[in-house]
Design an enzyme around this catalytic site. Structure first.
Site, mmCIF file in Angstrom:
data_model
loop_
_atom_site.group_PDB
_atom_site.id
_atom_site.type_symbol
_atom_site.label_atom_id
_atom_site.label_comp_id
_atom_site.label_asym_id
_atom_site.label_seq_id
_atom_site.Cartn_x
_atom_site.Cartn_y
_atom_site.Cartn_z
ATOM 1 N N LEU A 26 9.017 55.983 32.566
ATOM 2 C CA LEU A 26 9.780 55.129 33.487
ATOM 3 C C LEU A 26 11.021 54.564 32.789
ATOM 4 O O LEU A 26 12.113 54.531 33.351
ATOM 5 C CB LEU A 26 8.899 53.993 34.009
ATOM 6 C CG LEU A 26 9.572 53.111 35.071
ATOM 7 C CD1 LEU A 26 9.930 53.931 36.308
ATOM 8 C CD2 LEU A 26 8.675 51.938 35.465
ATOM 9 N N CYS A 658 13.664 28.358 18.968
ATOM 10 C CA CYS A 658 14.799 28.718 19.805
ATOM 11 C C CYS A 658 14.633 28.262 21.242
ATOM 12 O O CYS A 658 14.522 29.082 22.138
ATOM 13 C CB CYS A 658 15.109 30.201 19.773
ATOM 14 S SG CYS A 658 13.914 31.250 19.034
ATOM 15 N N HIS A 709 23.553 33.836 22.041
ATOM 16 C CA HIS A 709 23.109 34.678 23.154
ATOM 17 C C HIS A 709 24.290 35.270 23.898
ATOM 18 O O HIS A 709 24.116 36.060 24.818
ATOM 19 C CB HIS A 709 22.220 33.869 24.094
ATOM 20 C CG HIS A 709 21.091 33.198 23.365
ATOM 21 N ND1 HIS A 709 21.216 31.945 22.817
ATOM 22 C CD2 HIS A 709 19.848 33.623 23.052
ATOM 23 C CE1 HIS A 709 20.086 31.623 22.202
ATOM 24 N NE2 HIS A 709 19.248 32.622 22.334
HETATM 25 N N1 GLN Z 1 14.876 33.917 11.208
HETATM 26 C C1 GLN Z 1 14.874 34.621 12.451
HETATM 27 C C2 GLN Z 1 16.234 35.258 12.688
HETATM 28 O O1 GLN Z 1 17.200 34.711 12.318
HETATM 29 C C3 GLN Z 1 14.560 33.705 13.601
HETATM 30 C C4 GLN Z 1 14.502 34.455 14.903
HETATM 31 C C5 GLN Z 1 14.009 33.650 16.083
HETATM 32 O O2 GLN Z 1 14.126 32.454 16.107
HETATM 33 N N2 GLN Z 1 13.508 34.299 17.097
HETATM 34 O O3 GLN Z 1 16.339 36.315 13.256
HETATM 35 ZN ZN ZN Z 2 15.724 31.347 17.404
#
Ligand code: GLN
Ligand code: ZN
Length: 774
Positions: A26, A658, A709
């Site tokens: 898929l 995060c 992001h």
């Molecule tokens: N130390 C990881 C990075 O910098 C942290 C990633 C995350 O917070 N998902 O990729």
């Molecule tokens: Zn992060």
């Protein structure tokens, strides 16, 4: 209700099945369509073929009623938005021009138009597209997909049951559309939505559906009085329709709680309940409301979220008790099998002994069928299955893998002091200040630097044997050299090595820890065409040798500045794996924590003055019910502290998370006792800083000032502005300057420019601060 007929009628069913196909066909078809290599017709044919193969496989395995409508080209919640006509204004033209392209535009966005937001589906690792609703939303029924897929299944001669996201869960999973007041409550649209569901139900009835399943996992969360009232009203209305199929309302992921008596009384014909894990409380609750006289009960006794074989004997006991509580009892997995890999039988690299303990979607289906047969026709008809199952469970329990005496002894010997730093924070802060000699507003990053095509090629080359270990390590060293030299030149204060050697922040460690098992084909949908292969925590965990010291030490050898050691924390190591079901999560977390504690100590002994332990998953594993939070947070924070408390006062422990919505766990974040925390904040305008301050957070913090992001490069002025805002909440001595997450998904040119601006901004703000400057 007569117990005998309830038993004899026992049927086997599931609520959904992995969509991808045995070779992720898929994914290939959809991505091929996006790339213009596959036509819409070919995509349609490939999808239909996969659906038919799944249904046939389910029916051949003995499933009496196959689910339809669970298939999706991207996400079943997005399918529901389409079904009820909740198309955001910005996507309407695209959807009208071409339904398929419009669908993908909602899912992925286009150059000009943003997609719907992705967020986690309850506490699973599946991400759904959040419906966007507002006071002006006008729903309209579009039952095309549901009716077509039901018709496909019946054309194959199968008994099928359409599965829909229920109206409460749809509204409770939605958010205010852009431009709509943030306090708008989508649930206020219920009266407008119900007639649309009524229309879809009538269409399915007209197509011949005897039963329709309405999934309401939102009802296993804590719900307000108003929400519970809305539930009662919704199912009174839908139940009161004359032109409709029989309704099976399904709950899963936890116990139903206050919603159980409401649904038990509702004029619906069936209820599906989860009886695994904490949801086993449904059993007593069901007895307390007097059962479901006159209704069909679908009992989810096979855990749809883990990868372990069922305890068939135990399940039969539960099912036997349930027989007295409903008119008819059917057997199912606890939730859609979407959340587990497809087939454990294709994992030829897993030790055959361990493989016998594994059950993926295909094996779980067989367990459901076996249980239904045992329930309906007597346990003697499944005697061989029961004997084999007992033997497998006993072997698992007695295995040296699941019970390593050294690990057990160490876990048992843990004391409260092991989870506490020797010195209180003020003393540590002073010692660290002296040792590190950092300026005010020190700059750093979260760990990873861009994962370039060359790095991925190097890993693929190593796997394929085109290069040897030495050549691979040389490539990694070269990358570290570049990352370190860039950071020095850019003027960053606390450096990182960039994590080029890591494929994934959990998998990298899982591969090096005893007790973890990796799959070759164990793909699980994360979102859209993105699939992950979570490692399996199968046994007691230990660390045979150091895991990261080599690379951190190499980076340190290249510079005089501090280089942060970088580890994934114990909670995240559990959250992004399949965990054991034969011991409490807290015990598994302790084992992982002790293994990581050894790593932290080795990194320190090798000379690192700063060590970061990432816990991005701390909040997402929070139990769905508030009453379960305290117990979870207790073991989760203990595991983090066990990991990090073995170091000297002058060694600075960082952590990273995060997300910005952490209000409900801010106390737990404080309990971690990390010296420095970095958090996502770039997109929430420093609300994070204010919230931390409001809580009286006493240690250092780096609310992100660069939103990684997005490809956008933040300007120096913009970062200066964010830092000034942060300074209003966090004093300069405790404020760090950093991006809001790792940089691995970004390109070098963006990263270079952004970090240079970030350093320039820190320098500019420093000159305006009173007190000693460096
Ligand atoms: N130390 C990881 C990075 O910098 C942290 C990633 C995350 O917070 N998902 O990729
Ligand atoms: Zn992060």
């Amino acid at each position: 209700m007569t117990t005998k007929s309830a038993a004899a009628a026992a049927r086997a069913t599931v609520y959904g099945y992995p969509r991808q196909g045995p070779r992720r066909e898929l994914k290939k078809a959809i991505e091929g369509y996006w790339a213009g290599r596959v036509t819409a017709d070919a995509l349609g044919d490939a999808s239909a073929e996969l659906r038919h193969a799944n249904w046939r496989r389910l029916a051949d395995a003995g499933i009496h009623e196959v689910p339809t409508g669970d298939f999706s080209l991207y996400d079943h919640v997005l399918d529901t938005s389409v079904m009820v006509g909740a198309i955001p204004a910005r996507h309407r033209a695209a959807v009208e021009a071409d339904a398929l392209d419009g669908y993908f535009a909602m899912a992925r966005g286009t150059r000009d138009v943003a997609p719907l937001e992705l967020t986690k589906w309850f506490d699973t690792n599946y991400h759904y597209l959040v419906p966007e609703l507002g006071p002006d939303t006008a729903f309209s029924a579009n039952s095309v997909k549901q009716v077509a897929e039901f018709a496909e299944a019946t054309a194959l001669g199968l008994t099928a049951r359409p599965v829909l996201v229920g109206p409460l869960t749809f509204l409770l999973s939605a958010k205010p559309a852009p431009g709509v007041a943030a306090d708008f409550r989508p649930l206020t649209l219920l009266d407008r939505l119900l007639p649309v569901y009524a229309e879809v139900l009538a269409d399915l009835r007209a197509a011949g559906a005897e039963w329709v399943q309405l999934d309401e996992p939102a009802l296993v969360q804590d719900r307000s009085f108003a929400e519970l009232n809305a539930t009662a009203r919704a199912y009174r209305d839908l139940g009161g329709l004359t032109d409709r199929p029989r309704l099976l309302v399904a709950s899963y992921f936890d116990r139903l709680g206050e919603a159980l008596p409401i649904l038990a009384k509702a004029p619906i014909e069936g209820l599906a309940l989860d009886f695994t894990g904490a949801a086993a409380a449904n059993l007593d609750a069901l007895a307390a409301v007097g059962g479901l006289p006159g209704k069909r009960l679908v009992a989810g006794v096979v855990d749809g979220r883990n990868v372990w074989i069922n305890d068939l004997g135990k399940s039969l006991t539960v099912l036997g008790t349930l027989l007295g509580l409903a008119d008819r009892v059917d057997v199912a997995a606890s939730c859609s099998l979407l959340h587990v890999p497809l087939d454990a039988d294709v994992e030829h690299d897993i030790d055959p002994q361990i493989a016998r303990w594994l059950a993926f979607a295909r094996q779980k289906t067989a367990e459901v069928v076996t249980l239904a047969r045992g329930l309906g026709r007597g346990t003697d008809t499944i005697a061989a299955h029961l004997a084999a199952n007992r033997a497998d469970l006993a072997a698992r329990n007695a295995s040296a893998l699941t019970h390593d005496p050294a690990v057990r002894a160490r876990v048992a010997a843990v004391t409260e002091a092991d989870g506490r730093r020797d010195r209180p924070y003020p003393e540590r802060a002073a010692a660290q200040r002296t040792r590190l000699g950092l300026p005010l507003l020190p700059t750093t990053t979260i760990g990873s630097f861009p994962q370039t095509a060359e790095l991925r090629t190097a890993r693929a080359d190593l796997r394929a044997g085109r290069i040897d270990d030495a050549a691979y390590e040389e490539r990694i060293e070269n990358e570290i050299r570049e990352v370190v030299s860039f950071q020095e030149k850019a003027g960053i204060d606390v450096l990182v090595h960039g994590e080029p050697e890591r494929n994934d922040m959990v998998q990298y460690f899982a591969e090096q820890l005893t007790g973890y098992v990796a799959t070759r084909h164990g793909w699980v949908q994360s979102y859209g065409t993105r699939y992950v292969r979570p490692p399996i925590l199968a046994g007691d965990v230990s660390r045979p040798e150091p895991m990261t010291v080599r690379w951190t030490s190499f980076a340190r050898s290249l510079t005089d500045r501090p280089v942060k050691g970088m580890l994934t924390g114990p909670v995240t190591m559990l959250a992004w794996s399949f965990v054991r079901d034969d011991q409490p999560l807290g015990v598994t977390a302790r084992q992982v924590a002790l293994a990581l504690r050894d790593e932290v100590r080795d990194v320190e002994a090798a000379g690192s003055s700063v060590i970061q332990v990432d816990e991005p998953a701390l909040r997402e594993t929070l139990p769905l019910r508030a009453t379960d939070h305290a117990q979870y947070l207790a073991w989760a924070t203990e595991a983090f502290r066990l990991t990090t408390s073995g170091v000297r006062a002058a060694t600075q422990i960082h952590t990273h998370m995060c997300y910005a919505e952490f209000g409900d766990i801010v106390r737990a974040i404080d309990d971690l006792d990390a010296d420095v925390i970095s958090l996502e904040a770039a997109r929430s305008h420093m609300r994070v800083a204010t919230e931390l301050a409001a809580h009286g957070y006493p240690r250092e913090a780096g609310p992100g000032v660069y939103d990684i992001h997005s490809p956008r490069i933040p300007g120096t002025d913009e970062v200066v502005g964010l830092l000034r805002e942060a300074l209003a909440a966090i004093p300069a001595e405790r404020l760090w300057v950093n991006p809001d997450c790792g940089l691995k998904t970004r390109d070098w040119p963006e990263v270079r420019a952004s970090l240079e601006n970030l350093v320039a901004a820190a320098r500019e703000v420093r000159t305006t601060l009173p007190g000693p400057l460096s």
